[in-house]
Design an enzyme around this catalytic site. Structure first.
Site, PDB file in Angstrom:
ATOM      1  N   ARG A  78       0.840  -1.199   0.000  1.00  0.00           N
ATOM      2  CA  ARG A  78       0.000   0.000   0.000  1.00  0.00           C
ATOM      3  C   ARG A  78       0.871   1.243   0.000  1.00  0.00           C
ATOM      4  O   ARG A  78       1.814   1.353   0.771  1.00  0.00           O
ATOM      5  CB  ARG A  78      -0.899  -0.024   1.243  1.00  0.00           C
ATOM      6  CG  ARG A  78      -1.700   1.250   1.501  1.00  0.00           C
ATOM      7  CD  ARG A  78      -3.012   1.244   0.743  1.00  0.00           C
ATOM      8  NE  ARG A  78      -3.697   2.503   0.866  1.00  0.00           N
ATOM      9  CZ  ARG A  78      -4.684   2.755   1.715  1.00  0.00           C
ATOM     10  NH1 ARG A  78      -5.107   1.818   2.525  1.00  0.00           N
ATOM     11  NH2 ARG A  78      -5.271   3.934   1.738  1.00  0.00           N
ATOM     12  N   ARG A  89      -5.809   0.200  -4.837  1.00  0.00           N
ATOM     13  CA  ARG A  89      -4.953  -0.226  -3.741  1.00  0.00           C
ATOM     14  C   ARG A  89      -4.971  -1.738  -3.596  1.00  0.00           C
ATOM     15  O   ARG A  89      -5.995  -2.377  -3.818  1.00  0.00           O
ATOM     16  CB  ARG A  89      -5.365   0.437  -2.439  1.00  0.00           C
ATOM     17  CG  ARG A  89      -6.810   0.187  -2.094  1.00  0.00           C
ATOM     18  CD  ARG A  89      -7.359   1.156  -1.111  1.00  0.00           C
ATOM     19  NE  ARG A  89      -7.233   2.499  -1.631  1.00  0.00           N
ATOM     20  CZ  ARG A  89      -7.480   3.601  -0.960  1.00  0.00           C
ATOM     21  NH1 ARG A  89      -7.891   3.528   0.255  1.00  0.00           N
ATOM     22  NH2 ARG A  89      -7.345   4.779  -1.497  1.00  0.00           N
ATOM     23  N   ASP A 138      -6.759  -2.283   1.813  1.00  0.00           N
ATOM     24  CA  ASP A 138      -7.201  -1.181   2.668  1.00  0.00           C
ATOM     25  C   ASP A 138      -7.836  -1.827   3.894  1.00  0.00           C
ATOM     26  O   ASP A 138      -8.758  -2.636   3.759  1.00  0.00           O
ATOM     27  CB  ASP A 138      -8.219  -0.315   1.921  1.00  0.00           C
ATOM     28  CG  ASP A 138      -8.622   0.928   2.700  1.00  0.00           C
ATOM     29  OD1 ASP A 138      -7.810   1.432   3.501  1.00  0.00           O
ATOM     30  OD2 ASP A 138      -9.750   1.402   2.500  1.00  0.00           O
ATOM     31  N   ASP A 146      -9.548  -0.946   7.546  1.00  0.00           N
ATOM     32  CA  ASP A 146     -10.115   0.114   8.377  1.00  0.00           C
ATOM     33  C   ASP A 146     -10.683  -0.453   9.668  1.00  0.00           C
ATOM     34  O   ASP A 146     -11.481  -1.396   9.648  1.00  0.00           O
ATOM     35  CB  ASP A 146     -11.235   0.849   7.636  1.00  0.00           C
ATOM     36  CG  ASP A 146     -10.718   1.746   6.529  1.00  0.00           C
ATOM     37  OD1 ASP A 146      -9.601   2.281   6.673  1.00  0.00           O
ATOM     38  OD2 ASP A 146     -11.434   1.915   5.532  1.00  0.00           O
TER      39      ASP A 146
END
Length: 155
Positions: free
Chosen positions: A85, A94, A97, A99
């Protein structure tokens, strides 16, 4: 779960091939790298936000960890870097990711980290996977369950 462990909900997304292969393979490799998985959603394919033209593979996991939210965030960011990344390219394609969306400790705010994730309530690509693994979890700010939040989304 003992008193020193917490549950965390993590959203995962990928729309670019990496060293593990297709975006779906990148998600599976990220889940393995994170570890401590209690529940995992199936992957879904979603349209990108912003200028990226590549569709995303998205999923969510519920993990158990003794880490504090900042410690877990630091580890997630390291996994993103290990997967290739590149920072500073918002809305770009990407490899991975990761989160931090919710945790069992309620709201959290520190420099660089806000839990619950500020935008998760408006994101179908986050709520749909969450619905599969934690439908009755409550947003600590609104008091609504994931099921209720997902029902409020358009379409």
């Amino acid at each position: 779960m003992n008193a020193s462990t917490h549950h965390y909900v993590i959203a995962l997304g990928s729309n670019r091939r990496g060293r593990h292969g297709s975006p779906r393979h990148e998600l599976a490799a990220a889940v393995a790298a994170i570890g401590g998985v209690v529940a995992q959603s199936r992957g879904i394919e979603t349209a990108p936000l912003g200028p990226s033209r590549r569709r995303f593979a998205n999923a969510a996991i519920l993990i158990e960890s003794a880490e504090t939210p900042p410690e877990l965030l630091a580890r997630l960011k390291q996994i993103e870097r290990d997967f290739g990344r590149r920072r500073g390219r918002r809305w770009d394609a990407r490899v991975i990711d990761l989160d931090l969306i919710l945790w069992s400790g309620g709201p959290w705010s520190s420099p660089g980290l806000t839990v619950p994730h500020p935008l998760f309530r408006q994101r179908d690509f986050v709520l749909r996977p969450l619905l599969a693994i934690v439908p009755d979890w409550r947003d600590p700010l609104t008091g609504r369950t994931i099921r209720q939040l997902a029902a409020c989304l358009p379409g």
